[in-house]
Design a protein around this motif. Structure first.
Motif, PDB file in Angstrom:
ATOM      1  N   VAL A  35     -74.011   1.860 -56.094  1.00  0.00           N
ATOM      2  CA  VAL A  35     -74.760   2.151 -57.647  1.00  0.00           C
ATOM      3  C   VAL A  35     -75.888   1.014 -57.380  1.00  0.00           C
ATOM      4  O   VAL A  35     -75.591  -0.100 -57.766  1.00  0.00           O
ATOM      5  N   LEU A  36     -77.251   1.332 -57.491  1.00  0.00           N
ATOM      6  CA  LEU A  36     -78.302   0.299 -57.650  1.00  0.00           C
ATOM      7  C   LEU A  36     -78.764   0.572 -59.053  1.00  0.00           C
ATOM      8  O   LEU A  36     -78.828   1.785 -59.600  1.00  0.00           O
ATOM      9  N   ALA A  37     -78.792  -0.478 -59.894  1.00  0.00           N
ATOM     10  CA  ALA A  37     -79.089  -0.429 -61.216  1.00  0.00           C
ATOM     11  C   ALA A  37     -79.581  -1.459 -61.884  1.00  0.00           C
ATOM     12  O   ALA A  37     -79.487  -2.793 -61.202  1.00  0.00           O
ATOM     13  N   LYS A  40     -80.456  -2.765 -68.227  1.00  0.00           N
ATOM     14  CA  LYS A  40     -80.936  -1.722 -69.115  1.00  0.00           C
ATOM     15  C   LYS A  40     -80.427  -0.529 -68.979  1.00  0.00           C
ATOM     16  O   LYS A  40     -80.546   0.494 -70.048  1.00  0.00           O
ATOM     17  N   GLU A  41     -79.821  -0.257 -67.944  1.00  0.00           N
ATOM     18  CA  GLU A  41     -79.426   1.148 -67.476  1.00  0.00           C
ATOM     19  C   GLU A  41     -77.855   1.409 -67.754  1.00  0.00           C
ATOM     20  O   GLU A  41     -77.490   2.403 -67.295  1.00  0.00           O
ATOM     21  N   LEU A  42     -77.514   0.362 -68.495  1.00  0.00           N
ATOM     22  CA  LEU A  42     -76.072   0.149 -68.638  1.00  0.00           C
ATOM     23  C   LEU A  42     -75.679   1.967 -69.179  1.00  0.00           C
ATOM     24  O   LEU A  42     -74.452   2.187 -68.795  1.00  0.00           O
ATOM     25  N   GLU A  97     -85.681  -9.580 -49.945  1.00  0.00           N
ATOM     26  CA  GLU A  97     -85.141  -8.245 -49.525  1.00  0.00           C
ATOM     27  C   GLU A  97     -85.687  -7.076 -50.340  1.00  0.00           C
ATOM     28  O   GLU A  97     -85.949  -6.192 -50.018  1.00  0.00           O
ATOM     29  N   TRP A  98     -86.129  -7.591 -51.443  1.00  0.00           N
ATOM     30  CA  TRP A  98     -86.710  -6.430 -52.563  1.00  0.00           C
ATOM     31  C   TRP A  98     -88.315  -6.265 -52.562  1.00  0.00           C
ATOM     32  O   TRP A  98     -88.583  -5.259 -52.591  1.00  0.00           O
ATOM     33  N   GLY A  99     -88.936  -7.585 -52.277  1.00  0.00           N
ATOM     34  CA  GLY A  99     -90.478  -7.271 -52.549  1.00  0.00           C
ATOM     35  C   GLY A  99     -91.210  -6.964 -51.316  1.00  0.00           C
ATOM     36  O   GLY A  99     -90.666  -6.144 -50.275  1.00  0.00           O
ATOM     37  N   ARG A 338     -75.518  17.047 -61.957  1.00  0.00           N
ATOM     38  CA  ARG A 338     -76.878  17.149 -62.738  1.00  0.00           C
ATOM     39  C   ARG A 338     -77.497  15.825 -62.800  1.00  0.00           C
ATOM     40  O   ARG A 338     -76.783  14.957 -63.035  1.00  0.00           O
ATOM     41  N   HIS A 339     -78.627  15.643 -62.378  1.00  0.00           N
ATOM     42  CA  HIS A 339     -79.780  14.520 -62.708  1.00  0.00           C
ATOM     43  C   HIS A 339     -80.602  14.711 -63.535  1.00  0.00           C
ATOM     44  O   HIS A 339     -81.309  15.464 -62.952  1.00  0.00           O
ATOM     45  N   THR A 340     -80.688  14.322 -64.455  1.00  0.00           N
ATOM     46  CA  THR A 340     -81.556  14.213 -65.384  1.00  0.00           C
ATOM     47  C   THR A 340     -82.143  15.787 -65.767  1.00  0.00           C
ATOM     48  O   THR A 340     -81.242  16.402 -66.348  1.00  0.00           O
TER      49      THR A 340
HETATM   50  P1  GDP Z   1     -85.657   8.722 -60.326  1.00  0.00           P
HETATM   51  O1  GDP Z   1     -84.246   9.062 -60.410  1.00  0.00           O
HETATM   52  O2  GDP Z   1     -86.357   9.245 -59.156  1.00  0.00           O
HETATM   53  O3  GDP Z   1     -86.391   8.979 -61.617  1.00  0.00           O
HETATM   54  O4  GDP Z   1     -85.404   7.208 -60.295  1.00  0.00           O
HETATM   55  P2  GDP Z   1     -84.707   5.967 -60.839  1.00  0.00           P
HETATM   56  O5  GDP Z   1     -85.462   5.286 -61.862  1.00  0.00           O
HETATM   57  O6  GDP Z   1     -83.462   6.578 -61.486  1.00  0.00           O
HETATM   58  O7  GDP Z   1     -84.295   5.151 -59.696  1.00  0.00           O
HETATM   59  C1  GDP Z   1     -83.299   5.318 -58.605  1.00  0.00           C
HETATM   60  C2  GDP Z   1     -82.277   4.374 -58.509  1.00  0.00           C
HETATM   61  O8  GDP Z   1     -82.538   2.983 -58.454  1.00  0.00           O
HETATM   62  C3  GDP Z   1     -81.320   4.382 -59.831  1.00  0.00           C
HETATM   63  O9  GDP Z   1     -80.078   4.030 -59.441  1.00  0.00           O
HETATM   64  C4  GDP Z   1     -82.238   3.033 -60.705  1.00  0.00           C
HETATM   65  O10 GDP Z   1     -80.829   2.260 -61.512  1.00  0.00           O
HETATM   66  C5  GDP Z   1     -82.358   2.253 -59.432  1.00  0.00           C
HETATM   67  N1  GDP Z   1     -83.617   1.537 -59.622  1.00  0.00           N
HETATM   68  C6  GDP Z   1     -85.015   1.780 -59.814  1.00  0.00           C
HETATM   69  N2  GDP Z   1     -85.645   0.647 -59.893  1.00  0.00           N
HETATM   70  C7  GDP Z   1     -85.006  -0.275 -60.095  1.00  0.00           C
HETATM   71  C8  GDP Z   1     -85.258  -1.808 -60.263  1.00  0.00           C
HETATM   72  O11 GDP Z   1     -86.404  -2.077 -60.453  1.00  0.00           O
HETATM   73  N3  GDP Z   1     -84.165  -2.715 -60.059  1.00  0.00           N
HETATM   74  C9  GDP Z   1     -83.033  -1.974 -59.768  1.00  0.00           C
HETATM   75  N4  GDP Z   1     -82.148  -2.883 -59.658  1.00  0.00           N
HETATM   76  N5  GDP Z   1     -82.636  -0.878 -59.717  1.00  0.00           N
HETATM   77  C10 GDP Z   1     -83.604   0.027 -59.591  1.00  0.00           C
END
Ligand code: GDP
Ligand code: MN
Length: 393
Positions: A35-37, A40-42, A97-99, A338-340
């Motif tokens: 899970v990448l998150a 604020k997405e809690l 790693e991120w940028g 389902r996703h969104t």
């Molecule tokens: P969408 O599904 O294409 O609308 O994109 P999301 O906004 O859901 O992003 C995809 C995934 O990457 C999700 O698990 C998000 O929580 C995660 N994610 C997106 N942007 C960031 C970020 O800037 N930081 C972190 N930590 N997670 C991110």
């Protein structure tokens, strides 16, 4: 002529039909949820966890790896831990790693991103989204190389705000292994063309440069010639990392990327189809393979993650197209997901929609082809009906 169902069964059938008694004490695969998150997405994360725990993980107890480019706060961690009895690990993705990688001039890349914002390309103007897509696609660190994932061979990607409709009463990892599968999906959709104008030229060049002949999956991503768009923008050289001499000096049409002409791609262009990667059950070893990483390197060098808004979904999909065959891929048609705004509900899906159209096209009758082609989304737009078959185990 064979029915679609029969043909589909030849390459890829459902692992299980109906409900089983979940093997709560059975053997487990070397696998984890990823899970990448952000903090604020809690709420969205908890919604997803409740759903996967209720429909699957309360029996199977697979661990979770949470990743974030920032730090998870204690509320986030405690709340997550309250919603599973499985092991949870917390990973930080470092700024390097991120940028932007060191060979990219951030000012130039930001200008490219800004332009996409001005052009109202979905997420195009959002720098963090570009980083996220690149992170999920590959690189020095990327998700599959993250230290917390080193010990695992398989992963199941979870996002905030997803929902599973059906009980999953078997272990999909074990079945992926047993059936020699590499990559599993549940929904395939069309990408927004303006986010990936040049992606296919590069993926196609990768294939040609490595003399890869299709194993039968590539065709899924190829647009029929009469649909070919003529307005592909040229990519802008200023965003690119210089390519190795051997590529630069190669004959036109054999992979000299800066000169790839859409017309020189043997008439092929991208039909925008891709596996929707917010759900994935896949082999981490495949992502770690030299072939996948060569593919990523080439795609990355083009600058497409910045000057365009390439998503990890078309990247993963085109890599699969170049490297895998139909029998390596599994369509989890039995997973209600389902996703969104997009969903797949096995209970509602008309017969054609329960089957993947990909590899079978050339072997189907005209009638069958028409039915499958019309089924553009492989996912049902309407909400699931009550009492869906297979979703009320
Ligand atoms: P969408 O599904 O294409 O609308 O994109 P999301 O906004 O859901 O992003 C995809 C995934 O990457 C999700 O698990 C998000 O929580 C995660 N994610 C997106 N942007 C960031 C970020 O800037 N930081 C972190 N930590 N997670 C991110
Ligand atoms: Mn999402």
């Amino acid at each position: 002529p064979p029915s679609i169902r029969k043909i589909s069964e030849k390459y890829d059938k459902p692992f299980v039909t109906g409900c089983l008694e979940p093997q709560v004490n059975g053997p487990r695969a070397n696998a984890t949820f990823v899970v990448l998150a952000r903090n604020k997405e809690l709420d969205g994360v908890i919604q997803s966890m409740k759903s996967i725990e209720r429909h699957f993980n309360r029996w199977f107890n697979y661990p979770y790896v949470f990743l974030n480019d920032g730090d998870f706060n204690s509320t986030f961690k405690e709340t997550v831990l309250n919603h599973t009895s499985s092991k949870v690990e917390w990973g930080k993705i470092s700024p390097e790693e991120w940028g932007f990688p060191d060979w990219v001039n951030p000012a130039v890349a930001r200008e490219g991103i800004q332009k996409q914002g001005d052009a109202a390309i979905m997420y195009g103007g959002m720098e963090s989204y570009h980083h996220m897509c690149r992170f999920y696609s590959g690189s020095q660190s990327f998700f599959y190389k993250h230290e917390l994932l080193q010990k695992y061979e398989w992963y199941w990607r979870l996002e905030p705000e997803i929902k599973y409709f059906c009980d999953i009463t078997y272990d999909p990892f074990q079945h992926m292994i047993r059936n020699k599968k590499t990559y599993g999906f549940t929904i395939a959709v069309k990408e927004l063309r303006e986010t990936v104008p040049n992606i296919f030229r590069y993926a196609s060049a990768y294939k040609r440069m490595n003399n890869l002949t299709s194993k039968g999956l590539w065709e899924m991503f190829v647009e029929k010639p009469e649909e070919k768009p003529t307005d592909l923008p040229k990519s802008d050289p200023k965003y690119k990392k210089p390519l190795p001499e051997e590529i630069l000096n190669s004959e036109p049409g054999t992979g000299a990327l800066p000169d790839i002409d859409p017309e020189a791609m043997e008439g092929e262009s991208y039909n925008m189809c891709h596996f929707w990667s917010n759900f994935e059950i896949a082999s981490l070893d495949w992502f770690r393979s030299k072939e996948y990483n060569d593919f990523f390197e080439l795609m990355d060098r083009s600058g497409g993650f910045w000057m365009e808004r390439w998503g990890d979904a078309p990247i993963h999909s085109l890599a699969a197209g170049a490297l895998l065959g139909p029998s390596d891929v599994h369509y989890f048609r039995d997973f209600g997901y389902r996703h969104t705004t997009i969903q797949h509900c096995p209970a509602n899906a008309p017969i054609g929609r329960q089957l993947t159209r990909i590899p079978y096209l050339e072997k189907t009758t005209a009638d069958e082809k028409k039915r499958i082609e019309e089924d553009e989304y492989w996912a049902t737009p309407d909400p699931p009906k009550e009492n869906g078959v297979g979703c009320r185990c």
